[in-house]
Every structure is written in structure tokens, then in C-alpha cells.
Motif scaffolding. Structure first.
Motif, PDB file in Angstrom:
ATOM      1  N   GLY A 215       0.685  -1.143  -0.213  1.00  0.00           N
ATOM      2  CA  GLY A 215      -0.131   0.113  -0.023  1.00  0.00           C
ATOM      3  C   GLY A 215       0.805   1.456  -0.097  1.00  0.00           C
ATOM      4  O   GLY A 215       0.308   2.243  -0.051  1.00  0.00           O
ATOM      5  N   HIS A 216       2.117   1.152   0.062  1.00  0.00           N
ATOM      6  CA  HIS A 216       2.950   2.297  -0.038  1.00  0.00           C
ATOM      7  C   HIS A 216       3.106   2.579  -1.447  1.00  0.00           C
ATOM      8  O   HIS A 216       3.409   1.762  -2.323  1.00  0.00           O
ATOM      9  N   ALA A 217       3.256   3.946  -1.786  1.00  0.00           N
ATOM     10  CA  ALA A 217       3.783   4.557  -3.047  1.00  0.00           C
ATOM     11  C   ALA A 217       5.051   4.349  -3.079  1.00  0.00           C
ATOM     12  O   ALA A 217       5.845   4.356  -2.128  1.00  0.00           O
ATOM     13  N   TRP A 218       5.812   4.054  -4.348  1.00  0.00           N
ATOM     14  CA  TRP A 218       6.946   4.012  -4.535  1.00  0.00           C
ATOM     15  C   TRP A 218       7.725   5.103  -5.412  1.00  0.00           C
ATOM     16  O   TRP A 218       7.079   5.556  -6.431  1.00  0.00           O
ATOM     17  N   TYR A 219       8.529   6.103  -4.923  1.00  0.00           N
ATOM     18  CA  TYR A 219       9.165   6.990  -5.568  1.00  0.00           C
ATOM     19  C   TYR A 219      10.934   6.939  -5.436  1.00  0.00           C
ATOM     20  O   TYR A 219      11.406   6.418  -4.432  1.00  0.00           O
ATOM     21  N   ALA A 220      11.498   7.133  -6.557  1.00  0.00           N
ATOM     22  CA  ALA A 220      13.047   7.395  -6.519  1.00  0.00           C
ATOM     23  C   ALA A 220      13.535   8.131  -7.393  1.00  0.00           C
ATOM     24  O   ALA A 220      12.918   8.770  -8.503  1.00  0.00           O
ATOM     25  N   SER A 221      14.749   8.572  -6.944  1.00  0.00           N
ATOM     26  CA  SER A 221      15.329   9.533  -7.790  1.00  0.00           C
ATOM     27  C   SER A 221      15.584   8.896  -9.302  1.00  0.00           C
ATOM     28  O   SER A 221      15.834   7.589  -9.219  1.00  0.00           O
ATOM     29  N   PRO A 222      15.560   9.683 -10.262  1.00  0.00           N
ATOM     30  CA  PRO A 222      15.759   9.294 -11.611  1.00  0.00           C
ATOM     31  C   PRO A 222      17.090   8.814 -11.913  1.00  0.00           C
ATOM     32  O   PRO A 222      17.171   8.283 -12.936  1.00  0.00           O
TER      33      PRO A 222
ATOM     34  N   ARG B  38      13.043  15.762  -7.703  1.00  0.00           N
ATOM     35  CA  ARG B  38      13.155  16.356  -6.435  1.00  0.00           C
ATOM     36  C   ARG B  38      13.815  15.649  -5.508  1.00  0.00           C
ATOM     37  O   ARG B  38      14.384  15.834  -4.419  1.00  0.00           O
ATOM     38  N   LEU B  39      13.974  14.102  -5.651  1.00  0.00           N
ATOM     39  CA  LEU B  39      14.750  13.256  -5.038  1.00  0.00           C
ATOM     40  C   LEU B  39      16.300  13.098  -5.295  1.00  0.00           C
ATOM     41  O   LEU B  39      16.999  12.276  -4.913  1.00  0.00           O
ATOM     42  N   ALA B  40      16.891  13.562  -6.379  1.00  0.00           N
ATOM     43  CA  ALA B  40      18.105  13.477  -6.949  1.00  0.00           C
ATOM     44  C   ALA B  40      18.998  13.904  -5.991  1.00  0.00           C
ATOM     45  O   ALA B  40      18.578  14.702  -5.034  1.00  0.00           O
ATOM     46  N   GLU B  41      20.351  13.684  -6.216  1.00  0.00           N
ATOM     47  CA  GLU B  41      21.464  14.221  -5.159  1.00  0.00           C
ATOM     48  C   GLU B  41      21.556  15.641  -5.455  1.00  0.00           C
ATOM     49  O   GLU B  41      21.453  15.879  -6.706  1.00  0.00           O
ATOM     50  N   ILE B  42      22.206  16.363  -4.406  1.00  0.00           N
ATOM     51  CA  ILE B  42      22.681  17.541  -4.623  1.00  0.00           C
ATOM     52  C   ILE B  42      23.799  17.617  -5.878  1.00  0.00           C
ATOM     53  O   ILE B  42      24.667  16.786  -5.981  1.00  0.00           O
TER      54      ILE B  42
ATOM     55  N   ALA C 141      14.556  23.067  -0.357  1.00  0.00           N
ATOM     56  CA  ALA C 141      13.303  23.679  -0.925  1.00  0.00           C
ATOM     57  C   ALA C 141      12.823  22.324  -1.804  1.00  0.00           C
ATOM     58  O   ALA C 141      11.447  22.208  -1.738  1.00  0.00           O
ATOM     59  N   ARG C 142      13.595  21.754  -2.392  1.00  0.00           N
ATOM     60  CA  ARG C 142      13.070  20.591  -3.585  1.00  0.00           C
ATOM     61  C   ARG C 142      12.196  19.514  -2.802  1.00  0.00           C
ATOM     62  O   ARG C 142      11.496  18.823  -3.067  1.00  0.00           O
ATOM     63  N   THR C 143      13.118  19.108  -1.828  1.00  0.00           N
ATOM     64  CA  THR C 143      12.534  17.834  -1.142  1.00  0.00           C
ATOM     65  C   THR C 143      11.220  18.167   0.021  1.00  0.00           C
ATOM     66  O   THR C 143      10.420  17.440   0.387  1.00  0.00           O
ATOM     67  N   LEU C 144      11.629  19.578   0.270  1.00  0.00           N
ATOM     68  CA  LEU C 144      10.149  20.029   1.127  1.00  0.00           C
ATOM     69  C   LEU C 144       8.959  19.715   0.240  1.00  0.00           C
ATOM     70  O   LEU C 144       7.801  19.542   0.608  1.00  0.00           O
ATOM     71  N   ALA C 145       9.266  20.346  -0.894  1.00  0.00           N
ATOM     72  CA  ALA C 145       8.246  20.299  -1.828  1.00  0.00           C
ATOM     73  C   ALA C 145       7.613  18.985  -2.197  1.00  0.00           C
ATOM     74  O   ALA C 145       6.445  18.651  -2.403  1.00  0.00           O
ATOM     75  N   PHE C 146       8.797  18.229  -2.477  1.00  0.00           N
ATOM     76  CA  PHE C 146       8.180  16.606  -2.500  1.00  0.00           C
ATOM     77  C   PHE C 146       7.259  16.029  -1.281  1.00  0.00           C
ATOM     78  O   PHE C 146       6.273  15.494  -1.594  1.00  0.00           O
ATOM     79  N   LEU C 147       7.702  16.299  -0.024  1.00  0.00           N
ATOM     80  CA  LEU C 147       7.120  15.895   0.910  1.00  0.00           C
ATOM     81  C   LEU C 147       5.761  16.553   1.017  1.00  0.00           C
ATOM     82  O   LEU C 147       4.746  15.831   1.404  1.00  0.00           O
ATOM     83  N   ASP C 148       5.448  17.765   0.756  1.00  0.00           N
ATOM     84  CA  ASP C 148       4.188  18.654   0.953  1.00  0.00           C
ATOM     85  C   ASP C 148       3.124  18.066  -0.190  1.00  0.00           C
ATOM     86  O   ASP C 148       2.172  18.210   0.134  1.00  0.00           O
ATOM     87  N   ALA C 149       3.821  17.367  -1.300  1.00  0.00           N
ATOM     88  CA  ALA C 149       3.089  16.786  -2.255  1.00  0.00           C
ATOM     89  C   ALA C 149       2.399  15.425  -1.785  1.00  0.00           C
ATOM     90  O   ALA C 149       1.555  14.911  -2.461  1.00  0.00           O
ATOM     91  N   LEU C 150       2.932  14.606  -0.895  1.00  0.00           N
ATOM     92  CA  LEU C 150       2.494  13.265  -0.363  1.00  0.00           C
ATOM     93  C   LEU C 150       1.084  13.364   0.015  1.00  0.00           C
ATOM     94  O   LEU C 150       0.705  14.185   0.804  1.00  0.00           O
ATOM     95  N   THR C 151       0.705  12.166  -0.602  1.00  0.00           N
ATOM     96  CA  THR C 151      -0.904  11.971  -0.110  1.00  0.00           C
ATOM     97  C   THR C 151      -0.937  10.671   0.762  1.00  0.00           C
ATOM     98  O   THR C 151      -2.035  10.492   1.322  1.00  0.00           O
ATOM     99  N   GLY C 152      -0.221   9.855   0.908  1.00  0.00           N
ATOM    100  CA  GLY C 152      -0.016   8.743   1.970  1.00  0.00           C
ATOM    101  C   GLY C 152       1.287   8.059   1.855  1.00  0.00           C
ATOM    102  O   GLY C 152       2.223   8.655   1.877  1.00  0.00           O
TER     103      GLY C 152
ATOM    104  N   ILE D 220      18.689  15.541   4.418  1.00  0.00           N
ATOM    105  CA  ILE D 220      17.560  16.693   4.516  1.00  0.00           C
ATOM    106  C   ILE D 220      16.396  16.198   4.446  1.00  0.00           C
ATOM    107  O   ILE D 220      15.475  16.846   5.458  1.00  0.00           O
ATOM    108  N   LEU D 221      15.897  15.343   3.729  1.00  0.00           N
ATOM    109  CA  LEU D 221      14.521  14.609   3.926  1.00  0.00           C
ATOM    110  C   LEU D 221      14.013  14.403   5.593  1.00  0.00           C
ATOM    111  O   LEU D 221      13.023  14.732   5.858  1.00  0.00           O
TER     112      LEU D 221
END
Length: 190
Positions: A53-60, A83-87, A131-142, A155-156
Motif C-alpha cells: 500500500g505504500h507508493a514508491w518514489y525514486a530519484s531518476p 526532487r529526490l536527486a542528489e545535490i 526546498a525541493r525535498t520539502l516540496a516533494f514531502l508537501d505533495a505526498l498523500t499517503g 535533508i528529507l
């Protein structure tokens, strides 16, 4: 700070450049045999923990994407998210850490600090990653499984733990590790 859903955060497995102590940043190198074994171990940890039931996200980026594919034993769909890419480390990409230290020793006077990432010529900077990791987290719904990189993972986790992102260098980070974050608490599962 918002209350975020439960997350399982994975750092990619060891790469050839990790083994050589080279900066990767936005560049990539392949997982080593040890890195592929770490990713498979992460999959076993996730299966034992339970991430249905977890969504999966990965850096490209290749090293994170390959880790996600190897760790995803349930065959869930994986969504690439930049937004999950390395610095990005600009001109330091591909250089040995020792070369960077020799060229700019003043940046490494505080051995416990990783703030030198902010000084990479042509690099992204830590605030941009925050900033980009916070934007990623704010978009999560589950709840989600997130496969990313060392600096990005830290940072996440700062965001999720309610810490200032500037304290990222106080958090542990290892390759092949799975972190469970829930309600501003973290637990290392592997």
C-alpha cells in the motif's frame, strides 16, 4: 511543519565512484556487486517490515533507480521524481574527495561539517535541496517508499523529524540502509 505520512527512506547501494571516493552529484556510476547486494537486502528488510500500500518514489539517477528496482520485491509501480536527486556539485562532479580537499582545504577545517557542499563551483547548494525535498514531502498523500541519495536522504529526514535542514550533517547515513520515519521519529531498520 506539516504532519507527513509514514515513509521508508532508502539510500542507494554502493557505486564504483563511492568505492573510489569520487563525487557523483548529478553524475552517475553503476552499482557495485556489493551495492546490488545491499539493494536486495533492503528489499528483504522492506518485505519483513511490510510496505504493501505504500507508493514508491525514486530519484531518476541510475544508482537510485537500480536500487529501487532491486529492492522492490513486490513489483509496485515506481515513480521517478527529480526532487529526490542528489545535490548537484557542479565542477566537483567526478573528482576525488582528496582532490577537492587539496584544492580547498579551508572548506574542511570543521571535520564534522558537510557545509562545504555549498561551495561547489557551479553546484546547486544545500538550500535548493531543502526546498525541493520539502516540496516533494508537501505533495505526498499517503505512506511511501523513497529511494534517494546520501545528502538528499539526510535533508528529507530533517524535515520529517522537525529539525532545521541545516542540521543534516548530524544524521547518520549509510548505503543500503532503510529508515522508517513516522510522527517525527526515525528508526533504522537495516
Amino acid at each position: 511543519m506539516s504532519e507527513y505520512p509514514d515513509l521508508l527512506i532508502l539510500r542507494h547501494g554502493e557505486t564504483t565512484w563511492n568505492r573510489e571516493a569520487r563525487m557523483q552529484g548529478a553524475q552517475d556510476s553503476p552499482l557495485t556487486a556489493a551495492g546490488r547486494a545491499q539493494a536486495r537486502h533492503q528489499g528483504a528488510v522492506l518485505s519483513a517490515f511490510g510496505c504493501e500500500g505504500h507508493a514508491w518514489y525514486a530519484s531518476p539517477q541510475g544508482r537510485a533507480w537500480q536500487t529501487a528496482e532491486l529492492a522492490n520485491t513486490q513489483g509496485a509501480a515506481i515513480t521517478a521524481d527529480a526532487r529526490l536527486a542528489e545535490i548537484a556539485v557542479g565542477d566537483w562532479s567526478g573528482l576525488l574527495f582528496d582532490t577537492i580537499r587539496a584544492e580547498a582545504p579551508h572548506l574542511f577545517e570543521d571535520a564534522d561539517s558537510l557545509a562545504w557542499y555549498d561551495h561547489a563551483p557551479g553546484g546547486e547548494g544545500l538550500a535548493a535541496v531543502a526546498a525541493r525535498t520539502l516540496a516533494f514531502l508537501d505533495a505526498l498523500t499517503g505512506p511511501a517508499v523513497v529511494v534517494t541519495h546520501g545528502i538528499t536522504s539526510r535533508i528529507l529526514r530533517c524535515h520529517l523529524l522537525g529539525l532545521p535542514w541545516s542540521r543534516f550533517d548530524t544524521l547518520q547515513c549509510g548505503q543500503g540502509v532503510v529508515w522508517h520515519l513516522s510522527k517525527r521519529q526515525q528508526q533504522r531498520l537495516s
